[in-house]
Design an enzyme around this catalytic site. Structure first.
Site, PDB file in Angstrom:
ATOM      1  N   SER A 561     -19.875  16.020  26.739  1.00 18.53           N
ATOM      2  CA  SER A 561     -18.748  15.184  27.139  1.00 18.53           C
ATOM      3  C   SER A 561     -19.035  13.728  26.766  1.00 18.53           C
ATOM      4  O   SER A 561     -19.187  13.421  25.589  1.00 18.53           O
ATOM      5  CB  SER A 561     -18.479  15.360  28.636  1.00 18.53           C
ATOM      6  OG  SER A 561     -17.219  14.858  28.984  1.00 18.53           O
ATOM      7  N   ASP A 654      -9.212  22.509  26.914  1.00 11.42           N
ATOM      8  CA  ASP A 654      -9.912  21.412  27.580  1.00 11.42           C
ATOM      9  C   ASP A 654      -8.960  20.241  27.839  1.00 11.42           C
ATOM     10  O   ASP A 654      -8.439  19.645  26.895  1.00 11.42           O
ATOM     11  CB  ASP A 654     -11.076  20.954  26.700  1.00 11.42           C
ATOM     12  CG  ASP A 654     -12.029  20.002  27.411  1.00 11.42           C
ATOM     13  OD1 ASP A 654     -11.646  19.429  28.440  1.00 11.42           O
ATOM     14  OD2 ASP A 654     -13.156  19.836  26.917  1.00 11.42           O
ATOM     15  N   HIS A 688     -13.128  22.643  29.580  1.00 12.48           N
ATOM     16  CA  HIS A 688     -14.232  21.692  29.447  1.00 12.48           C
ATOM     17  C   HIS A 688     -15.584  22.307  29.777  1.00 12.48           C
ATOM     18  O   HIS A 688     -16.602  21.932  29.194  1.00 12.48           O
ATOM     19  CB  HIS A 688     -13.968  20.494  30.367  1.00 12.48           C
ATOM     20  CG  HIS A 688     -14.755  19.278  30.027  1.00 12.48           C
ATOM     21  ND1 HIS A 688     -14.657  18.643  28.809  1.00 12.48           N
ATOM     22  CD2 HIS A 688     -15.676  18.566  30.738  1.00 12.48           C
ATOM     23  CE1 HIS A 688     -15.454  17.584  28.789  1.00 12.48           C
ATOM     24  NE2 HIS A 688     -16.094  17.527  29.943  1.00 12.48           N
TER      25      HIS A 688
END
Length: 718
Positions: A561, A654, A688
């Site tokens: 991320s 995501d 995610h």
């Protein structure tokens, strides 16, 4: 596939502040374009083929990981009123089972090991997940009378949850209604007749609080509060003593809280402290042991960079428009960051950190109507830690009247433990330590703290672990994050043993932008100081080499991320330093994303990265490090650039980092540096966090480990 996929170029120009940027892979964000899915599927096929020679290693790693984990296991039960609540897993099943059983006397220790005949299954996620490729529970909340469970589920990975209700006692009529597309956060009224939940706007920003009457048509639900400022996100929950429903409103650097009495759910929410730009605070509520009127506690950075604690009686709620109504009960101590304050009838508990070490401090409260007339720090005590570096935290303690606290402890060599510590005698009882099956012996491993020196002279902490019998220097994996004041604290991983036992050193770079060293550490790694995050990570890598810990030419990096942004920036700035890099769901197209205020999270992220849409300086500053925009096929001297081997992941659903960011990045890497070995794996049915089931998640981790062992030159040894 003899050659990797090549995404075609389509002309597209992005203009801002007089600057025109060519973005020939902008079209990959068009989800409905059949060529997009075809490209992602081609990349997946190429990754499968490229990693096929590692199949035996990957399968062996998966079996190792599984063999270390007690697949049929049970958490330490937590006391809530007349019940012990816990979760458990069963061998062969992907998801948790949430249960309870009756509690006996007030001094009864939690049952352990086996569910017992009196078990009541509240929620079996395996049943709910049947027939779906992805499943996750978003929020779950037990009603205060223990008769109802509210829970929300997601079957796509897009973090849009359907809220449902389950009666827990025989004879209670069911509530057949469900509420679609809710966000995180639930709070019950005292009588369990109403529940509060969160809804999101088109950009998936949590912005509204709604009230639902149990058993009624959700079409009649009432909007309680709406946050119009797009920088802010809204959340909800109940105070520990269940006296209030809280509404939290947060931007990156400003917060505001409102409260509703749980016993009066139809009341208008009242502000705890009014919003002031740049002032952050969190709210806790204390009902003293005397049972008299309660107190609101506020953890705030007002005139306190590392935060302080204020208190005001309940009757100040809604009238406290100035700081005059509030009393300081824990002063600011520079260098000791107070991250949380938890209120119990007999003690306040501070979650703190200093010198990159998290700790828990317990402050006994005097048994009097006003518990804040004494110096609480003078009588406070710190829960002992284990080896350094290590992590200590406050565990699950839902009962405000408790006489003993649950504490968690772990390190890079010690499995996570759940302790019970009495408030009076400070006596520790080990309730459970994470089981590690097989021949694991913590005495075989060593962990220690190193300090790297950044280019500006700043000391950057690293946490290191490896086998004691390992001959250094050795192949090394360096992990980093560095954003949102989130700390990557040292913790044990049974999976990581598969690296350590093959002779790999594992290290965490506690870079600026995280919260490991206090609020100043965070401030020095965001906005105009963001470049420090990347130079810190590079300095940590070089320190590991110079200190004789990492073997030259055999250093790898990993991040996810915002940590994937770190990995992408480092790949551009110091490609020669790393043999391989893993970037999971990486935020690598940050300028283009932050220019689009219709995308999820963009507006709320401006205070973290800058607003390139309105601020020219922010635009050009972010362009200097944006991984996608800085991919190049040439070094400064004009020689061809080869990047380290790269393993990149994405999630089609995501909502946090759109799949097209890693997809565009990989396409550009292939075009600019054809000799670079880069692999892209996109989860086509997840978001995610990757696959939702634990076995699939372990298989994905085994694939990443196989890639890392391969690039570090130890795959053949495994």
């Amino acid at each position: 596939m003899a050659h990797p996929p090549s995404a075609p170029r389509r002309p597209h120009v992005i203009s801002a502040h007089g600057d025109d940027r060519e973005d020939p892979w902008f079209w990959l964000r068009e989800r409905e374009d059949p060529e997009v899915l075809a490209y992602l599927e081609a990349e997946n096929a190429f990754t499968d083929e490229a990693t096929a020679p590692l199949a035996d290693l990957r399968n062996g790693l998966f079996e190792e990981m599984k063999a270390r984990i007690k697949e049929t296991d049970m958490s330490v039960p937590t006391r809530r009123g007349p019940w012990w609540y816990y979760s458990r897993t069963e061998e062969g099943k992907d998801y948790g089972i949430h249960c309870r059983r009756p509690a006996r006397g007030p001094q009864e220790l939690p049952p352990a090991g086996e569910p017992g005949e009196e078990e009541q299954i509240l929620l079996d996620e395996n049943v709910l997940a049947e027939g779906t490729d992805y499943f996750a529970v978003g929020s779950a909340a037990m009603s205060h009378d223990h008769h109802w469970l509210a829970y929300s589920t997601d079957h796509l990975g897009n973090e849009k949850y359907e809220l449902q209700f389950r009666p827990l006692d025989a004879g209670i009529a069911g509530a057949p209604e469900s509420v679609p597309e809710t966000g995180y956060g639930l709070a019950w009224s005292s009588a369990a007749d109403f529940i509060f939940y969160v809804r999101m706007d088109e950009a998936q920003r949590p912005f509204q609080l709604w009230r639902h009457r149990l058993g009624s048509d959700p079409g009649g639900d009432v909007l309680v509060f709406e946050e119009l400022d797009r920088r802010f996100s809204l959340g909800t929950g109940s105070t520990r003593d269940t006296a209030f429903v809280l509404i939290g409103l947060h931007s990156t650097n400003t917060s505001e809280w409102l409260a509703i009495p749980s016993s009066n759910p139809l009341a208008e929410p009242r502000v705890v402290l009014p919003r002031r730009e740049g002032v952050e605070y969190a709210v806790e509520h204390l009902t003293p042991a005397s049972g008299d009127s309660g107190w609101f506690l506020v953890l705030t950075n007002e005139e306190a960079q590392d935060f302080r604690v204020l208190a005001a009686p309940d009757d100040a709620l809604g009238t406290a428009t100035t700081s005059a109504a509030w009393r300081e009960v824990i002063p600011h101590r520079p260098g000791t960051r107070i991250e949380d304050v938890d209120a119990f009838a007999r003690a306040l508990v501070l979650s703190e950190r200093a010198e990159a070490q998290p700790r828990v401090q317990i402050l006994p409260l005097p048994a009097q109507d006003d518990p804040f007339t004494t110096d609480l720090l003078r009588s406070g005590w710190v829960v002992p830690s284990i080896e350094s570096p290590s992590s200590t935290w406050l565990g699950a303690n839902p009962e405000p009247e408790t006489t003993a606290l649950r504490i968690g402890r772990t390190s890079l060599v010690t499995p996570s433990s759940v302790l019970q510590i009495t408030l009076d005698e400070r006596q520790e009882t080990l309730l459970k330590q994470e089981p590690v099956l097989g021949d694991f012996d913590p005495a075989r491993y060593t962990t220690y703290r190193e300090w790297a020196i950044a280019p500006d002279g700043t000391r950057v902490p690293l946490s290191v672990v490896h086998r004691k019998d390992l001959e250094l220097p050795a192949p090394c994996l360096l992990y980093g994050y560095g954003a949102y004041e989130m700390s990557i604290d040292p913790s044990f991983s049974p999976h990581r043993l598969s690296l350590l036992d093959r002779g790999v050193v594992f290290a965490i770079a506690h870079v600026r932008g995280g919260g490991e060293m206090g609020r100043a550490w965070y401030e020095d790694g965001r906005m105009e100081h963001k470049a420090n995050t990347f130079s810190d990570f590079i300095a940590c890598g070089r320190h590991l080499l110079d200190a004789g810990i990492a073997r030259p030419g055999f250093l790898a990096g990993r991040g996810a991320s915002a940590g994937g942004l770190l990995i992408g920036a480092v790949a551009n700035e110091a490609p020669e330093l790393f043999r391989g890099l893993v970037a999971e769901v990486p935020f690598v197209d940050c300028v283009t994303t932050m220019l689009d205020d219709e995308l999820p999270l963009t507006v709320g992220e401006w205070e973290e990265w800058g607003n390139p849409l309105a601020d020219e300086s922010a635009y050009f500053r972010m362009l200097t490090y944006s991984p996608y925009d800085n991919v190049t096929g040439q070094n400064i001297d004009g020689s061809p650039r080869t990047y380290p081997d790269l393993f990149v992941t994405a999630g089609l659903n995501d909502p946090r980092v759109a799949y097209w960011e890693p997809a565009k990045w990989v396409a550009k890497l292939r075009a600019e540096s054809p000799s670079t070995r880069v692999l892209l794996k996109t989860e086509l049915g997840a978001g995610h966090g990757g696959p939702s089931g634990r076995y699939e998640a372990w298989k994905e981790e085994a694939l990443v480990y196989a890639f890392l062992l391969d690039v570090l030159g130890v795959a053949a040894e495994g």
